[in-house]
Scaffold this motif. Structure first.
Motif, short mmCIF file in Angstrom:
data_model
loop_
_atom_site.label_atom_id
_atom_site.label_comp_id
_atom_site.label_asym_id
_atom_site.label_seq_id
_atom_site.Cartn_x
_atom_site.Cartn_y
_atom_site.Cartn_z
N TRP A 1 0.90 -9.11 -1.04
CA TRP A 1 0.18 -8.49 0.07
C TRP A 1 -0.45 -7.17 -0.38
CZ3 TRP A 1 2.67 -7.38 5.56
CH2 TRP A 1 1.64 -7.04 6.45
N GLU A 2 0.27 -6.36 -1.14
CA GLU A 2 -0.26 -5.09 -1.63
C GLU A 2 -1.44 -5.32 -2.58
OE1 GLU A 2 -0.93 -1.10 -2.12
OE2 GLU A 2 0.26 -2.16 -0.60
N GLU A 3 -1.37 -6.34 -3.42
CA GLU A 3 -2.48 -6.64 -4.32
C GLU A 3 -3.75 -6.94 -3.52
OE1 GLU A 3 -1.20 -9.89 -6.71
OE2 GLU A 3 0.30 -8.71 -7.81
N HIS A 4 -3.62 -7.78 -2.51
CA HIS A 4 -4.79 -8.13 -1.70
C HIS A 4 -5.25 -6.94 -0.86
CE1 HIS A 4 -4.82 -12.22 -3.00
NE2 HIS A 4 -3.69 -12.55 -2.41
N PHE A 5 -4.29 -6.13 -0.40
CA PHE A 5 -4.64 -4.93 0.36
C PHE A 5 -5.49 -4.00 -0.49
CE2 PHE A 5 -4.14 -0.82 2.31
CZ PHE A 5 -4.04 -1.08 3.67
N GLN A 6 -5.09 -3.81 -1.75
CA GLN A 6 -5.84 -2.93 -2.65
C GLN A 6 -7.25 -3.47 -2.91
OE1 GLN A 6 -4.98 0.07 -3.77
NE2 GLN A 6 -3.02 -0.02 -2.70
N GLU A 7 -7.37 -4.79 -2.99
CA GLU A 7 -8.68 -5.40 -3.21
C GLU A 7 -9.64 -5.11 -2.05
OE1 GLU A 7 -6.82 -9.26 -5.62
OE2 GLU A 7 -7.63 -9.50 -3.60
N LEU A 8 -9.10 -4.94 -0.86
CA LEU A 8 -9.91 -4.72 0.34
C LEU A 8 -9.87 -3.27 0.81
CD1 LEU A 8 -8.88 -7.93 2.34
CD2 LEU A 8 -11.01 -7.55 1.10
N MET A 9 -9.39 -2.37 -0.05
CA MET A 9 -9.25 -0.97 0.33
C MET A 9 -10.58 -0.32 0.70
SD MET A 9 -6.98 1.45 0.74
CE MET A 9 -5.54 1.11 -0.28
N TYR A 10 -11.66 -0.86 0.19
CA TYR A 10 -12.98 -0.28 0.49
C TYR A 10 -13.33 -0.35 1.97
CZ TYR A 10 -14.67 -5.12 0.68
OH TYR A 10 -14.86 -6.44 1.01
N LEU A 11 -12.62 -1.17 2.73
CA LEU A 11 -12.88 -1.29 4.16
C LEU A 11 -12.20 -0.18 4.97
CD1 LEU A 11 -12.30 -5.14 4.59
CD2 LEU A 11 -14.51 -3.96 4.54
N VAL A 12 -11.27 0.57 4.35
CA VAL A 12 -10.46 1.55 5.07
C VAL A 12 -11.22 2.87 5.20
CG1 VAL A 12 -8.31 2.89 5.02
CG2 VAL A 12 -8.33 0.51 4.24
N LYS A 13 -11.06 3.50 6.37
CA LYS A 13 -11.63 4.83 6.58
C LYS A 13 -10.85 5.53 7.69
CE LYS A 13 -15.09 2.98 9.78
NZ LYS A 13 -16.53 2.85 10.08
N PRO A 14 -10.80 6.87 7.67
CA PRO A 14 -10.13 7.59 8.76
C PRO A 14 -10.88 7.40 10.07
CG PRO A 14 -10.46 9.02 6.85
CD PRO A 14 -11.28 7.79 6.62
N TYR B 1 -0.54 5.77 -3.55
CA TYR B 1 -1.71 5.16 -4.18
C TYR B 1 -2.84 4.85 -3.20
CZ TYR B 1 0.82 4.90 -8.54
OH TYR B 1 1.49 5.24 -9.68
N ASP B 2 -2.79 5.43 -2.03
CA ASP B 2 -3.87 5.24 -1.07
C ASP B 2 -4.82 6.44 -1.16
OD1 ASP B 2 -5.59 5.03 1.09
OD2 ASP B 2 -4.05 4.27 2.45
N PRO B 3 -6.03 6.25 -1.67
CA PRO B 3 -6.94 7.39 -1.83
C PRO B 3 -7.34 8.04 -0.51
CG PRO B 3 -8.10 5.30 -2.19
CD PRO B 3 -6.64 4.99 -2.11
N ASN B 4 -7.25 7.29 0.59
CA ASN B 4 -7.61 7.83 1.89
C ASN B 4 -6.61 8.86 2.39
OD1 ASN B 4 -9.98 5.97 2.83
ND2 ASN B 4 -8.44 4.57 2.02
#
Length: 217
Positions: free
Chosen positions: A70-83, A114-117
């Motif tokens: 789940w974390e691997e796939h979450f990281q792949e889609l991290m570009y969708l995250v924003k505050p 490891y979450d850049p946001n």
């Protein structure tokens, strides 16, 4: 008017818009490990629940493996995250008023680090409680009780801000008032929140309930 010395925030769905990343990555994980296809709404029901618990609920025996995939796939889609809008400004305004800021999240320490946001947000917080800090997790009160033990905060002067029933149940069982972050405008969902907001203006309106904490670290 009731006021609070401690404002404690959930992360996912409350400060960061991680819904699409979290749900879509979970759908991929379930498909990969179990062969099952689940709908977006079905997967959303697990949003904010620790990965090991989700694995257990789905009947997948290897909770550690489930969490890794789940974390691997979450990281792949991290570009969708924003505050969410207004979050940074509200945190800064609360700090200026001398309020103690806390985080109570189901994330692991790794997921925090490891979450850049979160790099711009974490330094604003006085205390952080993650999944390793309590044996039981949301919806049990243990994570919030761990926050009280760590900070000396009182339940009656603490406001917990979250976006799910699990957040509400955790805070309520620990004796806190609760503010519902309904950014997606899903309605109260049966949650008996003391406050709720749907936009940046509503989030900022909570500042008026704050008062200085005289025991900041």
């Amino acid at each position: 008017m009731k006021t609070y010395t401690d404002f404690v925030f959930d992360i996912d769905g409350t400060m960061l818009d991680t819904e699409r990343t979290g749900v879509l990555s979970l759908i991929q994980t379930i498909r990969e490990l179990t062969g099952r296809e689940v709908s977006y709404e079905e997967a959303y029901g697990f949003f904010g629940v620790p990965s090991a618990r989700v694995s257990e609920m789905l009947g997948y025996a290897d909770g550690a493996r489930f969490g890794e995939v789940w974390e691997e796939h979450f990281q792949e889609l991290m570009y969708l995250v924003k505050p969410f809008p207004g979050v940074v400004e509200t945190l800064d305004a609360l700090k200026e008023r001398g309020v103690r800021l806390g985080l109570v999240t189901s994330r692991s320490q790794f997921e925090l680090d490891y979450d850049p946001n979160l790099k711009q947000l974490l330094p604003r917080f006085d205390a952080v409680i993650c999944s390793a800090d309590s044996v039981r997790h949301k919806p049990f009160p243990d994570p919030m009780l761990a926050y009280f033990a760590k900070t000396g905060a009182e339940p009656g002067s603490t406001l917990y801000i979250g976006d799910t029933m699990h957040d509400y149940q955790c805070g309520h069982a620990a004796g806190c008032d609760f503010a519902l972050a309904d950014w997606k405008k899903r309605g109260m969902q049966g949650i008996a929140a003391d406050y709720f907001f749907t936009d940046a203006e509503g989030l900022r309106s909570l500042i008026r309930f704050s008062r200085r904490c005289f025991s900041l670290p």
